[in-house]
Motif scaffolding. Structure first.
Motif, PDB file in Angstrom:
ATOM      1  N   THR A 187      -4.524   5.129  -2.312  1.00 51.00           N
ATOM      2  CA  THR A 187      -3.541   4.122  -2.849  1.00 51.00           C
ATOM      3  C   THR A 187      -2.780   4.529  -3.934  1.00 51.00           C
ATOM      4  O   THR A 187      -1.549   4.370  -3.858  1.00 51.00           O
ATOM      5  CB  THR A 187      -4.182   2.675  -2.655  1.00 51.00           C
ATOM      6  N   CYS A 188      -3.310   4.681  -4.962  1.00 49.57           N
ATOM      7  CA  CYS A 188      -2.897   4.809  -6.185  1.00 49.57           C
ATOM      8  C   CYS A 188      -1.998   6.023  -6.420  1.00 49.57           C
ATOM      9  O   CYS A 188      -0.903   6.220  -6.678  1.00 49.57           O
ATOM     10  CB  CYS A 188      -3.819   4.782  -7.439  1.00 49.57           C
ATOM     11  N   GLU A 189      -2.640   7.215  -5.763  1.00 54.04           N
ATOM     12  CA  GLU A 189      -1.957   8.464  -5.764  1.00 54.04           C
ATOM     13  C   GLU A 189      -0.862   8.607  -4.943  1.00 54.04           C
ATOM     14  O   GLU A 189       0.231   9.117  -5.125  1.00 54.04           O
ATOM     15  CB  GLU A 189      -2.946   9.609  -5.163  1.00 54.04           C
ATOM     16  N   ASN A 190      -0.831   7.882  -3.502  1.00 57.68           N
ATOM     17  CA  ASN A 190       0.016   7.761  -2.687  1.00 57.68           C
ATOM     18  C   ASN A 190       1.102   6.522  -2.586  1.00 57.68           C
ATOM     19  O   ASN A 190       1.812   6.229  -1.473  1.00 57.68           O
ATOM     20  CB  ASN A 190      -0.223   8.178  -1.329  1.00 57.68           C
ATOM     21  N   PHE A 191       1.164   5.965  -3.776  1.00 60.93           N
ATOM     22  CA  PHE A 191       1.840   4.515  -3.895  1.00 60.93           C
ATOM     23  C   PHE A 191       3.267   4.620  -3.185  1.00 60.93           C
ATOM     24  O   PHE A 191       3.567   3.771  -2.509  1.00 60.93           O
ATOM     25  CB  PHE A 191       1.665   4.139  -5.228  1.00 60.93           C
ATOM     26  N   THR A 192       4.070   5.516  -3.816  1.00 61.80           N
ATOM     27  CA  THR A 192       5.291   5.715  -3.345  1.00 61.80           C
ATOM     28  C   THR A 192       5.586   5.993  -2.046  1.00 61.80           C
ATOM     29  O   THR A 192       6.367   5.591  -1.181  1.00 61.80           O
ATOM     30  CB  THR A 192       6.117   6.636  -4.461  1.00 61.80           C
ATOM     31  N   THR A 193       4.571   6.875  -1.507  1.00 64.03           N
ATOM     32  CA  THR A 193       4.675   7.351  -0.165  1.00 64.03           C
ATOM     33  C   THR A 193       4.429   6.277   0.738  1.00 64.03           C
ATOM     34  O   THR A 193       4.905   5.635   1.814  1.00 64.03           O
ATOM     35  CB  THR A 193       3.505   8.392   0.298  1.00 64.03           C
ATOM     36  N   LEU A 194       3.386   5.412   0.453  1.00 71.06           N
ATOM     37  CA  LEU A 194       3.112   4.194   1.184  1.00 71.06           C
ATOM     38  C   LEU A 194       4.202   3.103   1.206  1.00 71.06           C
ATOM     39  O   LEU A 194       4.650   2.558   2.326  1.00 71.06           O
ATOM     40  CB  LEU A 194       1.692   3.402   0.454  1.00 71.06           C
ATOM     41  N   LEU A 195       4.762   2.975   0.108  1.00 72.57           N
ATOM     42  CA  LEU A 195       5.978   1.938  -0.214  1.00 72.57           C
ATOM     43  C   LEU A 195       7.216   2.601   0.811  1.00 72.57           C
ATOM     44  O   LEU A 195       7.839   1.681   1.453  1.00 72.57           O
ATOM     45  CB  LEU A 195       6.146   2.031  -1.531  1.00 72.57           C
ATOM     46  N   ARG A 196       7.356   3.811   0.622  1.00 74.40           N
ATOM     47  CA  ARG A 196       8.556   4.286   1.262  1.00 74.40           C
ATOM     48  C   ARG A 196       8.294   4.315   3.011  1.00 74.40           C
ATOM     49  O   ARG A 196       9.106   3.848   3.618  1.00 74.40           O
ATOM     50  CB  ARG A 196       8.712   5.878   1.272  1.00 74.40           C
ATOM     51  N   HIS A 197       7.083   4.381   3.331  1.00 75.56           N
ATOM     52  CA  HIS A 197       6.458   3.990   4.861  1.00 75.56           C
ATOM     53  C   HIS A 197       6.542   2.566   5.377  1.00 75.56           C
ATOM     54  O   HIS A 197       6.579   2.270   6.288  1.00 75.56           O
ATOM     55  CB  HIS A 197       5.294   4.738   5.290  1.00 75.56           C
ATOM     56  N   THR A 198       6.458   1.626   4.305  1.00 79.96           N
ATOM     57  CA  THR A 198       6.385   0.262   4.363  1.00 79.96           C
ATOM     58  C   THR A 198       7.682  -0.356   5.085  1.00 79.96           C
ATOM     59  O   THR A 198       7.555  -1.183   5.871  1.00 79.96           O
ATOM     60  CB  THR A 198       5.762  -0.360   3.451  1.00 79.96           C
ATOM     61  N   TRP A 199       8.646   0.175   4.381  1.00 79.11           N
ATOM     62  CA  TRP A 199       9.763  -0.427   4.520  1.00 79.11           C
ATOM     63  C   TRP A 199      10.215  -0.318   6.124  1.00 79.11           C
ATOM     64  O   TRP A 199      10.818  -1.420   6.559  1.00 79.11           O
ATOM     65  CB  TRP A 199      11.073   0.088   3.778  1.00 79.11           C
ATOM     66  N   ILE A 238     -10.457   4.921  -1.177  1.00 81.05           N
ATOM     67  CA  ILE A 238      -9.286   4.227  -0.544  1.00 81.05           C
ATOM     68  C   ILE A 238      -8.167   3.782  -1.650  1.00 81.05           C
ATOM     69  O   ILE A 238      -7.189   4.056  -1.726  1.00 81.05           O
ATOM     70  CB  ILE A 238      -9.691   3.177   0.504  1.00 81.05           C
ATOM     71  N   PHE A 239      -8.961   3.054  -2.795  1.00 78.23           N
ATOM     72  CA  PHE A 239      -8.221   2.620  -3.815  1.00 78.23           C
ATOM     73  C   PHE A 239      -7.589   3.813  -4.507  1.00 78.23           C
ATOM     74  O   PHE A 239      -6.414   3.804  -4.707  1.00 78.23           O
ATOM     75  CB  PHE A 239      -9.182   2.145  -4.776  1.00 78.23           C
ATOM     76  N   PHE A 240      -8.279   4.924  -4.782  1.00 71.93           N
ATOM     77  CA  PHE A 240      -7.497   6.137  -5.627  1.00 71.93           C
ATOM     78  C   PHE A 240      -6.528   6.826  -4.466  1.00 71.93           C
ATOM     79  O   PHE A 240      -5.358   7.059  -5.211  1.00 71.93           O
ATOM     80  CB  PHE A 240      -8.789   6.967  -5.833  1.00 71.93           C
TER      81      PHE A 240
END
Lengths: 272, 255
Positions: free
Chosen positions: B47-59, B43-45
């Motif tokens: 998160t790191c790989e998809n950091f920008t994707t996660l951020l984009r979907h958080t907004w 899960i940690f890796f």
């Protein structure tokens, strides 16, 4: 504070209506309707006269109706019968020149000490710089200087009751209605509050109706003690207290004080 | 006070560490597939790989939660005031409110989607519906729970009805309002995700659903953890607001 010219002596009979005593309570009766259609009579034919600047204690057993009487005078409850006259005018409902001091301090936890004291002025839309100065003076008078900006939760019970006393005095009330205000305090704090109340009374000449079930408290404070009967309440007898003001703590142990205590106990049916 | 903060942060962290270590041990020892249960390191890796994707979907999800919450507060508090000030309104509205609350929001979500479309409006509506009830009920309870002594004090001073409401009832109801708001704000996250599940093109709920359908367990779990963090952050924001608006209640009911 208001300059008062009235005297504390009993007014002689037959004077013009303009010199009617400050408060005249005539034949007050209070009945509560019970569920089954019958009534409970809490107060029956209660009459009392309060002179300007006089301090009268209403002394009686718990639950006898003395608090109900005080609440009727305050306009918090309606009498079933009888009349409350203040300065010659019949009143029903809260009077602007009265202040009620409850058994609990009833402070607002979200207001600081000073804001709590200013509450009556805000309600009356009289919060002026002068009023704030007066509130600060009162804080100093009751020995709470430095605590103006504290919240009630930071104060002890005795300090909270001092704040409540300031709040009652901030709008220059002519009549203080006090419902066992020191009942929740310990003995030492209570004695301090007695002297504080008396010194405030001496300065302002405010009239006071003081409900208590403590015999010594009633005697120490009052010009006159009205002893209540059991329910239905009426005034069983009046004891004029002729101890001189300012009252001193030592007076509590004098022969006169003991004589008054004995008399009150006898009237309350505690001793024969 | 510092002791308190210390214990409050240390104990949950220790608990979390124990769970993470046990989780990691379990998945490694039993060789669990990452589709079924990815390990914390997976899960940690992810998160790191998809950091920008996660951020984009958080907004979008954050916006849905915040606006839905704002709607619930803006509409819920006036309704609570109405409920507590008039017996007639109370009798009329309260049963309807309870009936509304008894309807499962997941069941309403498809209908709301039909009404409001695939955009943010449908998510706002669901987040609002979920958050609305605790705010109304707690605020109304608080407004009716004004200490009797304070009401009598106001009455003895001949305060007007408006003065009693504004200077006595409302401030004394604040602890209740914030208790309701703290529950409501975490519920908005559920509401927003329900909305995104039913139909959406973005948001953490959408990401979770997509990752799951692609059997990308680590990313789905990463989205899940971000959702949880989002809920905690929103809760924290309301708790901070509580401290700001109720400075007298030092460490009173806050968690």
């Amino acid at each position: 504070m208001t300059a008062i010219t009235g005297t504390r002596e009993q007014a002689p009979d037959g004077l013009a209506p303009s010199s009617e005593p400050f408060g005249v309570f005539t034949d007050i009766e209070k009945r509560f309707a019970l569920g089954d259609g019958s009534y409970l009579t809490a107060i029956e034919k209660l009459s009392l006269t309060l002179e300007k600047g006089q301090l009268i204690s209403l002394l009686g057993p718990s639950g006898c109706g003395k608090t109900t009487f005080l609440r009727i005078v305050a306009g918090l409850e309606q009498a079933s019968m009888g009349e409350v006259r203040i300065e010659g005018k019949s009143i029903s409902g809260p009077h602007p020149d009265f202040a009620f001091v409850f058994q609990q301090p009833n402070l607002m936890p979200w207001r600081t000490v000073l804001e709590n004291i200013l509450f009556p002025l805000e309600i009356r839309r009289e919060k002026t710089p002068k009023g704030v100065d007066r509130a600060r003076e009162l804080v100093e008078l009751v020995g709470l200087a430095g605590f103006e900006d504290r919240y009630p939760s930071e104060l002890s019970g005795g300090m909270q009751q001092r704040v409540a006393l300031c709040r009652a005095l901030v709008h220059d009330a002519k009549l203080l209605l006090m419902d066992e205000p020191f009942g929740a305090l310990d003995e030492l704090k209570r004695m301090e509050m007695h002297d504080l109340l008396l010194s405030i009374r001496a300065r302002t000449n405010v009239s006071v109706l003081f409900v208590t079930h403590s015999i010594s408290e009633a005697i120490y404070l009052s010009d006159m003690v009205a002893v209540f009967s059991r329910r239905p309440a009426t005034i069983r007898d009046r004891i004029e207290i002729s101890l001189p003001y300012p009252r001193q703590g030592e007076m509590r142990y004098g022969a006169d004080f003991t004589r008054y205590e004995h008399e009150a106990s006898r009237l309350l049916g505690i001793v024969r | 006070m510092t002791d308190n903060v210390y214990y409050r942060s240390v104990f949950p962290l220790v608990g979390l560490c124990v769970i993470v270590v046990a989780w990691q041990a379990y998945t490694t020892l039993f060789n669990v597939s990452s589709v079924v249960l990815p390990s914390p390191t997976d899960i940690f890796f992810a998160t790191c790989e998809n950091f920008t994707t996660l951020l984009r979907h958080t907004w979008p999800t954050l916006v849905e939660c915040v606006l839905g919450f704002a709607l619930a507060v803006g509409i819920g508090i006036p309704i609570a005031v109405a409920l507590s000030s008039s017996t007639l309104l109370n009798l009329t509205l309260y049963p309807i409110l309870i009936a509304m609350q008894s309807v499962p929001k997941v069941a309403v979500a498809p209908i709301i989607l039909v009404w409001f479309g695939l955009g943010i409006e449908s998510k706002l509506a669901i987040a609002f519906l979920v958050a609305f009830f605790p705010i109304v009920v707690d605020t109304a309870t608080g407004l009716n729970a004004t200490p009797k002594g304070l009401l009598e004090l106001a009455k003895s001073l001949r305060a007007t009805r408006w003065q009693i409401f504004y200077k006595v009832q409302l401030p004394s109801a604040l602890p209740f309002v914030f208790a309701g708001a703290k529950v409501a704000v975490t519920l908005t996250v559920i509401g927003a995700v329900i909305g995104e599940f039913v139909g959406s093109s973005e948001g953490l709920g959408n990401l979770l659903l997509t990752a799951n359908s692609q059997l990308n367990g680590p990313l789905a779990w990463a989205a899940l953890i971000w959702l949880s963090a989002l809920g905690m952050a929103l809760f924290g924001a309301v708790a901070l607001a509580e401290r700001f608006f109720m400075p007298w209640a030092k460490d009173g009911s806050g968690h």
